[in-house]
Design a protein around this motif. Structure first.
Motif, PDB file in Angstrom:
ATOM      1  N   THR A 144       0.832  -1.210   0.000  1.00  0.00           N
ATOM      2  CA  THR A 144       0.000   0.000   0.000  1.00  0.00           C
ATOM      3  C   THR A 144       0.860   1.251   0.000  1.00  0.00           C
ATOM      4  O   THR A 144       0.571   2.216  -0.718  1.00  0.00           O
ATOM      5  CB  THR A 144      -0.928  -0.010   1.233  1.00  0.00           C
ATOM      6  N   ARG A 182       1.071   4.055  -2.928  1.00  0.00           N
ATOM      7  CA  ARG A 182       0.739   5.446  -2.616  1.00  0.00           C
ATOM      8  C   ARG A 182       1.819   6.406  -3.108  1.00  0.00           C
ATOM      9  O   ARG A 182       1.513   7.537  -3.493  1.00  0.00           O
ATOM     10  CB  ARG A 182       0.546   5.591  -1.101  1.00  0.00           C
ATOM     11  N   GLU A 217       3.307   1.302  -7.851  1.00  0.00           N
ATOM     12  CA  GLU A 217       2.476   0.099  -7.929  1.00  0.00           C
ATOM     13  C   GLU A 217       2.853  -0.793  -9.109  1.00  0.00           C
ATOM     14  O   GLU A 217       2.613  -2.008  -9.077  1.00  0.00           O
ATOM     15  CB  GLU A 217       0.993   0.468  -7.997  1.00  0.00           C
ATOM     16  N   PHE A 270       5.046   6.407   5.272  1.00  0.00           N
ATOM     17  CA  PHE A 270       3.677   5.956   5.463  1.00  0.00           C
ATOM     18  C   PHE A 270       3.591   4.788   6.446  1.00  0.00           C
ATOM     19  O   PHE A 270       2.493   4.323   6.757  1.00  0.00           O
ATOM     20  CB  PHE A 270       3.078   5.532   4.124  1.00  0.00           C
ATOM     21  N   ASP A 293       0.603  14.758  -1.876  1.00  0.00           N
ATOM     22  CA  ASP A 293       0.306  13.658  -0.953  1.00  0.00           C
ATOM     23  C   ASP A 293       1.356  13.594   0.159  1.00  0.00           C
ATOM     24  O   ASP A 293       1.019  13.399   1.336  1.00  0.00           O
ATOM     25  CB  ASP A 293       0.247  12.346  -1.711  1.00  0.00           C
ATOM     26  N   THR A 298       1.017  14.071   4.243  1.00  0.00           N
ATOM     27  CA  THR A 298       1.534  13.102   5.211  1.00  0.00           C
ATOM     28  C   THR A 298       2.380  13.791   6.273  1.00  0.00           C
ATOM     29  O   THR A 298       2.251  13.512   7.475  1.00  0.00           O
ATOM     30  CB  THR A 298       2.371  12.032   4.489  1.00  0.00           C
TER      31      THR A 298
END
Length: 208
Positions: free
Chosen positions: A113, A117, A121, A145, A169, A173
């Motif tokens: 994951t 993110r 991927e 993360f 993103d 975070t």
């Protein structure tokens, strides 16, 4: 709290800076600024205990890190500018190894994951040797993360080679980590959409 008092940094025979002080409290976001060569990365290495100052002291929660460096390292996540990857391992394997080496107990699903993110991927099963420099950088950033329990994040140019969506993103975070009581100290030449503007420490103000 992370504190530095009257720090001086010597690199080779050159004194980069002296008299530098900083105070980073819970919830704080500190951007280390200054032109190239002024000593920004050197300062990060001093506050993480990876190098020793020529003068002055770094304290973590009121205790000098020379006396108890492990107390700092138990709560520290440091990501330098260079990616430290095994070229024979995949991004997933590298991430799992890095987390295990740091004592962070994370499962494979969470690692997948995190890599997705950060935009990897489609590279999960490729050997790291075929990744671009930007992709290699992202493998290390995926640890952010997975490391919420580490209160102090020290990051050297974390936004390098990221596209706009990944920058946004990552900024979220970092902002969320601070909102939860964590601390972030970073260098960056890029503007990022943080939830609130970071404090700025200009290392150039302390150059000799």
């Amino acid at each position: 709290m992370l504190e530095a008092h009257d720090l001086a940094c010597l690199k080779g025979d050159r004194l980069l800076f002296r008299g530098l002080a900083l105070h980073l409290k819970a919830g704080g976001l500190l951007r280390v600024a200054g032109p190239n060569g002024v000593g920004k990365t050197s300062l990060l290495r001093l506050v993480t205990g990876l190098a020793l100052p020529e003068a002055g002291e770094v304290r973590w929660r009121g205790v000098g890190i020379r006396r108890d460096r492990e107390a700092l390292h138990r709560e520290l996540l440091y990501l330098g500018h260079a990616a430290a990857l095994n070229d024979l391992l995949t991004p997933l394997e590298n991430l799992r190894f890095a987390c295990a080496a740091a004592g962070d107990d994370v499962d494979e699903e969470n690692c997948v994951t995190a890599l997705a993110r950060i935009g990897l991927e489609n590279q999960l099963d490729l050997p790291a040797r075929v990744l671009s420099q930007g992709q290699r950088r992202r493998v290390g950033l995926a640890r952010l993360f997975l490391s919420a329990r580490r209160s102090l994040w020290v990051l050297d140019e974390p936004f390098t080679a990221l596209d706009a969506a990944a920058v946004a993103d990552l900024a979220t975070t970092l902002s969320d980590h601070c909102a939860a009581g964590g601390m972030v100290m970073l260098t960056t030449h890029q503007d990022a959409p943080f939830a609130r503007a970071p404090e700025v420490l200009d290392v150039g103000a302390y150059t000799c």
